[in-house]
Design a protein around this motif. Structure first.
Motif, mmCIF file in Angstrom:
data_model
loop_
_atom_site.group_PDB
_atom_site.id
_atom_site.type_symbol
_atom_site.label_atom_id
_atom_site.label_comp_id
_atom_site.label_asym_id
_atom_site.label_seq_id
_atom_site.Cartn_x
_atom_site.Cartn_y
_atom_site.Cartn_z
ATOM 1 N N LEU A 222 3.254 -12.145 -8.133
ATOM 2 C CA LEU A 222 2.153 -11.517 -7.398
ATOM 3 C C LEU A 222 2.634 -10.955 -6.062
ATOM 4 O O LEU A 222 2.213 -9.877 -5.633
ATOM 5 C CB LEU A 222 1.012 -12.509 -7.198
ATOM 6 C CG LEU A 222 0.338 -13.008 -8.487
ATOM 7 C CD1 LEU A 222 -0.686 -14.092 -8.156
ATOM 8 C CD2 LEU A 222 -0.298 -11.859 -9.234
ATOM 9 N N MET A 223 3.547 -11.695 -5.414
ATOM 10 C CA MET A 223 4.135 -11.211 -4.164
ATOM 11 C C MET A 223 4.974 -9.959 -4.420
ATOM 12 O O MET A 223 4.940 -9.005 -3.645
ATOM 13 C CB MET A 223 4.995 -12.314 -3.538
ATOM 14 C CG MET A 223 5.630 -11.960 -2.209
ATOM 15 S SD MET A 223 7.256 -11.148 -2.272
ATOM 16 C CE MET A 223 8.187 -12.188 -3.323
ATOM 17 N N ALA A 224 5.688 -9.933 -5.537
ATOM 18 C CA ALA A 224 6.508 -8.767 -5.877
ATOM 19 C C ALA A 224 5.622 -7.542 -6.126
ATOM 20 O O ALA A 224 5.962 -6.430 -5.729
ATOM 21 C CB ALA A 224 7.363 -9.066 -7.099
ATOM 22 N N GLU A 225 4.487 -7.736 -6.783
ATOM 23 C CA GLU A 225 3.563 -6.630 -7.000
ATOM 24 C C GLU A 225 2.987 -6.118 -5.683
ATOM 25 O O GLU A 225 2.832 -4.919 -5.489
ATOM 26 C CB GLU A 225 2.433 -7.060 -7.937
ATOM 27 C CG GLU A 225 2.871 -7.225 -9.372
ATOM 28 C CD GLU A 225 1.739 -7.680 -10.269
ATOM 29 O OE1 GLU A 225 0.767 -8.288 -9.769
ATOM 30 O OE2 GLU A 225 1.829 -7.416 -11.482
ATOM 31 N N ARG A 226 2.685 -7.032 -4.791
ATOM 32 C CA ARG A 226 2.182 -6.639 -3.467
ATOM 33 C C ARG A 226 3.247 -5.859 -2.698
ATOM 34 O O ARG A 226 2.957 -4.855 -2.055
ATOM 35 C CB ARG A 226 1.756 -7.892 -2.689
ATOM 36 C CG ARG A 226 1.323 -7.630 -1.286
ATOM 37 C CD ARG A 226 -0.061 -7.023 -1.229
ATOM 38 N NE ARG A 226 -0.479 -6.930 0.167
ATOM 39 C CZ ARG A 226 -1.132 -5.905 0.655
ATOM 40 N NH1 ARG A 226 -1.494 -4.922 -0.125
ATOM 41 N NH2 ARG A 226 -1.452 -5.874 1.920
ATOM 42 N N PHE A 227 4.490 -6.322 -2.799
ATOM 43 C CA PHE A 227 5.615 -5.627 -2.172
ATOM 44 C C PHE A 227 5.752 -4.211 -2.744
ATOM 45 O O PHE A 227 5.937 -3.244 -2.006
ATOM 46 C CB PHE A 227 6.901 -6.430 -2.378
ATOM 47 C CG PHE A 227 8.138 -5.755 -1.855
ATOM 48 C CD1 PHE A 227 8.378 -5.679 -0.498
ATOM 49 C CD2 PHE A 227 9.065 -5.210 -2.732
ATOM 50 C CE1 PHE A 227 9.519 -5.061 -0.020
ATOM 51 C CE2 PHE A 227 10.197 -4.591 -2.260
ATOM 52 C CZ PHE A 227 10.430 -4.515 -0.899
ATOM 53 N N ARG A 228 5.646 -4.082 -4.062
ATOM 54 C CA ARG A 228 5.731 -2.775 -4.717
ATOM 55 C C ARG A 228 4.632 -1.841 -4.202
ATOM 56 O O ARG A 228 4.886 -0.688 -3.873
ATOM 57 C CB ARG A 228 5.607 -2.940 -6.231
ATOM 58 C CG ARG A 228 5.632 -1.619 -6.980
ATOM 59 C CD ARG A 228 5.210 -1.751 -8.405
ATOM 60 N NE ARG A 228 3.844 -2.257 -8.456
ATOM 61 C CZ ARG A 228 3.348 -2.952 -9.474
ATOM 62 N NH1 ARG A 228 4.089 -3.240 -10.503
ATOM 63 N NH2 ARG A 228 2.100 -3.376 -9.443
ATOM 64 N N ASP A 229 3.403 -2.360 -4.108
ATOM 65 C CA ASP A 229 2.287 -1.539 -3.641
ATOM 66 C C ASP A 229 2.460 -1.109 -2.185
ATOM 67 O O ASP A 229 2.185 0.040 -1.829
ATOM 68 C CB ASP A 229 0.966 -2.295 -3.818
ATOM 69 C CG ASP A 229 0.653 -2.587 -5.278
ATOM 70 O OD1 ASP A 229 1.219 -1.899 -6.159
ATOM 71 O OD2 ASP A 229 -0.147 -3.510 -5.532
ATOM 72 N N LEU A 230 2.924 -2.032 -1.340
ATOM 73 C CA LEU A 230 3.139 -1.700 0.069
ATOM 74 C C LEU A 230 4.271 -0.678 0.239
ATOM 75 O O LEU A 230 4.170 0.227 1.077
ATOM 76 C CB LEU A 230 3.438 -2.964 0.878
ATOM 77 C CG LEU A 230 2.255 -3.888 1.141
ATOM 78 C CD1 LEU A 230 2.723 -5.175 1.808
ATOM 79 C CD2 LEU A 230 1.209 -3.193 1.999
ATOM 80 N N MET A 231 5.339 -0.832 -0.526
ATOM 81 C CA MET A 231 6.446 0.126 -0.442
ATOM 82 C C MET A 231 5.988 1.515 -0.863
ATOM 83 O O MET A 231 6.346 2.512 -0.238
ATOM 84 C CB MET A 231 7.614 -0.323 -1.321
ATOM 85 C CG MET A 231 8.413 -1.463 -0.741
ATOM 86 S SD MET A 231 9.354 -1.007 0.712
ATOM 87 C CE MET A 231 10.674 -0.082 -0.024
#
Length: 89
Positions: free
Chosen positions: A67-76
């Motif tokens: 979930l953190m990785a998905e959030r990171f992807r969205d923010l990037m």
């Protein structure tokens, strides 16, 4: 071994010879080529290519890490305007 062998393998050269320098036209052509190469040439695509960041882990897709990785992807994607694409494995 005599000193004449050194003279044959390393001939003396004058450092003040004008013939060793390239003509000015060669320098101008080389400079123009490097300028166009660094600018991407004439015409072409003005958008830089997107970078791909590979984010991998061994946990399930319901884990907090994923979930953190998905959030990171969205923010990037949001903050870089799509210049960086994060792929989660």
């Amino acid at each position: 071994m005599s000193s004449t062998s050194d003279d044959r393998t390393h001939p003396a050269r004058s450092l003040n010879t004008r013939a060793a320098l390239p003509p000015p036209a060669f320098g101008l052509a080389l400079g123009a080529t490097l300028l166009f190469a660094s600018c991407g040439g004439i015409g072409g695509d003005s958008d830089p290519p997107a970078w791909e960041v590979r984010f991998s882990h061994v946990l399930s897709t319901s884990s907090e890490f994923h979930l953190m990785a998905e959030r990171f992807r969205d923010l990037m994607d949001e903050r870089t305007g799509g210049r960086f694409r994060v792929v989660i494995y």
